[in-house]
Design a protein around this motif. Structure first.
Motif, mmCIF file in Angstrom:
data_model
loop_
_atom_site.group_PDB
_atom_site.id
_atom_site.type_symbol
_atom_site.label_atom_id
_atom_site.label_comp_id
_atom_site.label_asym_id
_atom_site.label_seq_id
_atom_site.Cartn_x
_atom_site.Cartn_y
_atom_site.Cartn_z
ATOM 1 N N ASP A 196 0.822 -1.206 0.000
ATOM 2 C CA ASP A 196 0.000 0.000 0.000
ATOM 3 C C ASP A 196 0.861 1.263 0.000
ATOM 4 O O ASP A 196 0.467 2.283 -0.581
ATOM 5 C CB ASP A 196 -0.937 -0.031 1.202
ATOM 6 C CG ASP A 196 -1.982 -1.128 1.064
ATOM 7 O OD1 ASP A 196 -2.945 -0.942 0.317
ATOM 8 O OD2 ASP A 196 -1.803 -2.196 1.677
ATOM 9 N N GLN A 197 2.018 1.205 0.625
ATOM 10 C CA GLN A 197 2.945 2.327 0.525
ATOM 11 C C GLN A 197 3.407 2.509 -0.920
ATOM 12 O O GLN A 197 3.487 3.641 -1.419
ATOM 13 C CB GLN A 197 4.149 2.091 1.433
ATOM 14 C CG GLN A 197 3.847 2.178 2.924
ATOM 15 C CD GLN A 197 5.089 1.987 3.762
ATOM 16 O OE1 GLN A 197 6.130 2.587 3.489
ATOM 17 N NE2 GLN A 197 5.002 1.144 4.767
ATOM 18 N N ARG A 200 0.742 4.187 -2.961
ATOM 19 C CA ARG A 200 0.701 5.642 -2.777
ATOM 20 C C ARG A 200 1.882 6.329 -3.456
ATOM 21 O O ARG A 200 1.766 7.453 -3.941
ATOM 22 C CB ARG A 200 0.686 5.961 -1.275
ATOM 23 C CG ARG A 200 -0.623 5.563 -0.590
ATOM 24 C CD ARG A 200 -0.711 6.127 0.814
ATOM 25 N NE ARG A 200 0.185 5.470 1.739
ATOM 26 C CZ ARG A 200 -0.146 4.412 2.474
ATOM 27 N NH1 ARG A 200 -1.356 3.873 2.374
ATOM 28 N NH2 ARG A 200 0.712 3.884 3.324
#
Length: 235
Positions: A196-197, A200
């Motif tokens: 998820d990092q 982003r």
């Protein structure tokens, strides 16, 4: 001089039975319940070492590593919060166990068993320097103590069996955390995961990055497994 000769010398491959038994044992361990939870600490150490190594290689300032009793970990580095360096740093964790397992398998087939054990010991020492909590220190020291004991005290036959077990374990053990990651993401329990990092940072969906982790882990497992089984197949 004898130490250096032994370190960089070539040792014979483990017997066929040892290769097969250690592979089966590693697979059972990865597929188990409570034993896997304990052994997963080793995977976490290598995972965080992957983040740390790449952070240093891309020019970030490594601040420390924290390991937790739930087998999670955090590596903190300073530098530009976006860009290729941060992407590579975030990507490195989940693929590190599989790629290091692949490297160990390469050393195994080259007969560099003693070198393999000391490479792993050096990795533990490098991680220990950056650990910032008591549980992490205990985990790394215990793992390093096992490696040093096997390297210095045991016979070449035991060293070969142990090295083979470690290589198999990292190859198999690199796959399960990726599967577990996606299971947590489906339950919305991993909003700050590496995938998820990366989503982003890049705009590519988290599932894409999970698929990349899995592709590399499975590829390393297949190639490394073929290398380890090469003497078996040849017979």
């Amino acid at each position: 001089m004898d130490f250096w000769d032994e370190l960089f010398g070539t040792q014979p491959d483990p017997p066929t039975a040892v290769t097969l038994v250690t592979g089966a044992a590693a697979l059972l361990l990865v597929l188990s319940g409570e034993p896997w939870r304990l052994a997963r600490n080793v995977i976490t150490i290598v995972h965080e070492a992957g983040h740390a190594l790449v952070a240093v290689l891309v020019g970030r300032r490594l601040r420390g590593i924290t390991l937790h009793s739930d087998t999670s970990g955090v590596t903190v580095s300073r530098g530009k919060p976006t860009g290729p360096g941060m992407v590579l740093t975030a990507f490195a964790g989940y693929v590190a166990p599989s790629l290091i397992g692949l490297g160990l398998a390469a050393l195994m087939i080259a007969g560099k068993i003693t070198l393999l054990l000391w490479v792993m010991t050096a990795l533990m020492l490098a991680v220990l320097i950056m650990i910032r909590n008591v549980y992490g220190v205990l985990s790394v020291v215990l793992t390093g103590a096992v490696l040093v004991t096997v390297s210095l005290v045991t016979s070449p036959q035991v060293q070969a069996a142990f090295a083979c077990l470690v290589a198999w374990f990292l190859l198999f053990g690199g796959v399960r955390p990726v599967w577990e990651l996606q299971a947590k993401r489906r339950r919305r329990q991993a909003r700050d995961s590496d995938a998820d990092q990366l989503a982003r940072l890049t705009g590519a969906p988290g599932l894409f990055w999970v698929a990349m982790f899995m592709l590399i882990s499975l590829g390393a497992m297949v190639v490394g497994g073929m290398w380890l089984l090469e003497p078996v197949i040849a017979t």
